[in-house]
Write an enzyme that holds these catalytic residues in place. Sequence first.
Site, PDB file in Angstrom:
ATOM      1  N   ILE A  13      75.013 -26.903  47.737  1.00 25.41           N
ATOM      2  CA  ILE A  13      73.940 -27.513  46.939  1.00 25.41           C
ATOM      3  C   ILE A  13      72.923 -26.450  46.528  1.00 25.41           C
ATOM      4  O   ILE A  13      72.405 -26.458  45.416  1.00 25.41           O
ATOM      5  CB  ILE A  13      73.294 -28.677  47.711  1.00 25.41           C
ATOM      6  N   ASP A  32      69.754 -16.524  53.102  1.00 24.42           N
ATOM      7  CA  ASP A  32      70.885 -17.234  53.701  1.00 24.42           C
ATOM      8  C   ASP A  32      71.420 -16.364  54.831  1.00 24.42           C
ATOM      9  O   ASP A  32      71.434 -15.138  54.701  1.00 24.42           O
ATOM     10  CB  ASP A  32      71.969 -17.457  52.638  1.00 24.42           C
ATOM     11  N   SER A 125      68.735 -36.295  54.277  1.00 22.39           N
ATOM     12  CA  SER A 125      70.050 -36.924  54.174  1.00 22.39           C
ATOM     13  C   SER A 125      69.943 -38.425  54.369  1.00 22.39           C
ATOM     14  O   SER A 125      69.056 -38.904  55.079  1.00 22.39           O
ATOM     15  CB  SER A 125      70.929 -36.324  55.276  1.00 22.39           C
ATOM     16  N   TYR A 149      73.317 -34.443  64.152  1.00 19.40           N
ATOM     17  CA  TYR A 149      73.008 -33.921  62.813  1.00 19.40           C
ATOM     18  C   TYR A 149      71.956 -34.812  62.138  1.00 19.40           C
ATOM     19  O   TYR A 149      70.923 -34.344  61.663  1.00 19.40           O
ATOM     20  CB  TYR A 149      74.278 -33.856  61.943  1.00 19.40           C
ATOM     21  N   LYS A 153      67.803 -34.161  61.120  1.00 19.50           N
ATOM     22  CA  LYS A 153      67.163 -34.417  59.821  1.00 19.50           C
ATOM     23  C   LYS A 153      65.969 -35.370  59.984  1.00 19.50           C
ATOM     24  O   LYS A 153      64.910 -35.186  59.376  1.00 19.50           O
ATOM     25  CB  LYS A 153      68.161 -35.008  58.829  1.00 19.50           C
ATOM     26  N   ARG A 292      86.737 -42.991  62.670  1.00 15.29           N
ATOM     27  CA  ARG A 292      86.013 -41.905  63.355  1.00 15.29           C
ATOM     28  C   ARG A 292      84.788 -42.485  64.041  1.00 15.29           C
ATOM     29  O   ARG A 292      84.103 -43.328  63.459  1.00 15.29           O
ATOM     30  CB  ARG A 292      85.513 -40.877  62.327  1.00 15.29           C
ATOM     31  N   GLY A 294      81.065 -43.058  64.963  1.00 17.55           N
ATOM     32  CA  GLY A 294      79.825 -42.729  64.237  1.00 17.55           C
ATOM     33  C   GLY A 294      79.875 -43.069  62.756  1.00 17.55           C
ATOM     34  O   GLY A 294      78.863 -43.047  62.082  1.00 17.55           O
ATOM     35  N   ASP A 295      81.076 -43.387  62.226  1.00 15.46           N
ATOM     36  CA  ASP A 295      81.155 -43.753  60.805  1.00 15.46           C
ATOM     37  C   ASP A 295      80.690 -45.193  60.608  1.00 15.46           C
ATOM     38  O   ASP A 295      80.898 -46.042  61.473  1.00 15.46           O
ATOM     39  CB  ASP A 295      82.598 -43.617  60.286  1.00 15.46           C
TER      40      ASP A 295
END
Length: 338
Positions: A13, A32, A125, A149, A153, A292, A294-295
């Site tokens: 991105i 980076d 996110s 993750y 965020k 999966r 957590g989905d």
Amino acid sequence: MSAILLTGGAGYIGSHTALALLRAGFDVISIDNYSNSNDESLQRVQQLAGRSLQSLQMDIRDEQALTALFQQHRISAVVHFAGLKAVGESTAQPLAYYDNNVAGTITLCRVMQRAGVKRLVFSSSATVYGDAKTMPIAESAPRSATNPYGQSKLMIELILEDLAASDPDWSIALLRYFNPVGADKSGKIGEDPNGIPNNLMPFISQVAVGKRTELSVFGNDYPTKDGTGVRDYIHVVDLADGHLKALQYVQQHAGIDAFNLGTGVGYSVLDMVQAFADKNKVPVPYRIVARRPGDIASCYADPTKARQLLGWQAQLTLDDMVQDSWRWQQQNPHGYQE
């Protein structure tokens, strides 16, 4: 002239946003650490833009190097992409995620504050909504996270809210991305994941190009139209334009605001596979496997606020997404490693 600093500017991105900023006339500096990206992306960005940018290898946790950077350059605002971003890996290595994402952001903000640079666009996110109960999701929906993750965020959002509350000079946009896909029309820059892709579109592309034998579809027993997970896929070029609009917004408004960047339309995994195969006339063999952990079943945005306040809305279609992804994959079967 002052410059815009991109952290993680060589990533998927970041590189598309660097291109959008250069084309809009901004001077750009990218830093980076190249843990999950390649400087080749920025070489190509400069070719496409016909303008140069400055790119430096640096880690946002390196306070000394960051401080020197702000002393050496006139930076007017920061677009903060740098972060680890694989859900599965975050579950296995939570400390790495909290160190890189959360501690790195604290270091960045501390350096910015000392330098008097208080305009920030943060790459957040849709994972901050957790398993949202109502669709589409508005920015006012309750926040929670289902993995480290997403938690990282969410923590950063809370930290930035406290920062903005403590000092009215800060101007911060939290951009909650839905599912970025696609690539620049040129096929020169695109998504180049390390190892096995975590995201659907590079996986489909790698199967189509013969790099992988079949796509694993995680679960077909969700309460959706075809049983597969539904997501809001947004073209990365639209997403980059959202950063440009957010940057213009933070230059005129103080305080902190969150914006969903999505199309407002949900497509299932099988919709994406079908569209890719049909539009590009290429087979995409797949196999249904277990869900999966957590989905969630479905997740799509209410993008009204970004339209009203940023003057932004997604322009590119599902056809654009699958064709541009395929063009990038065909021209770069091994990503930037050619």
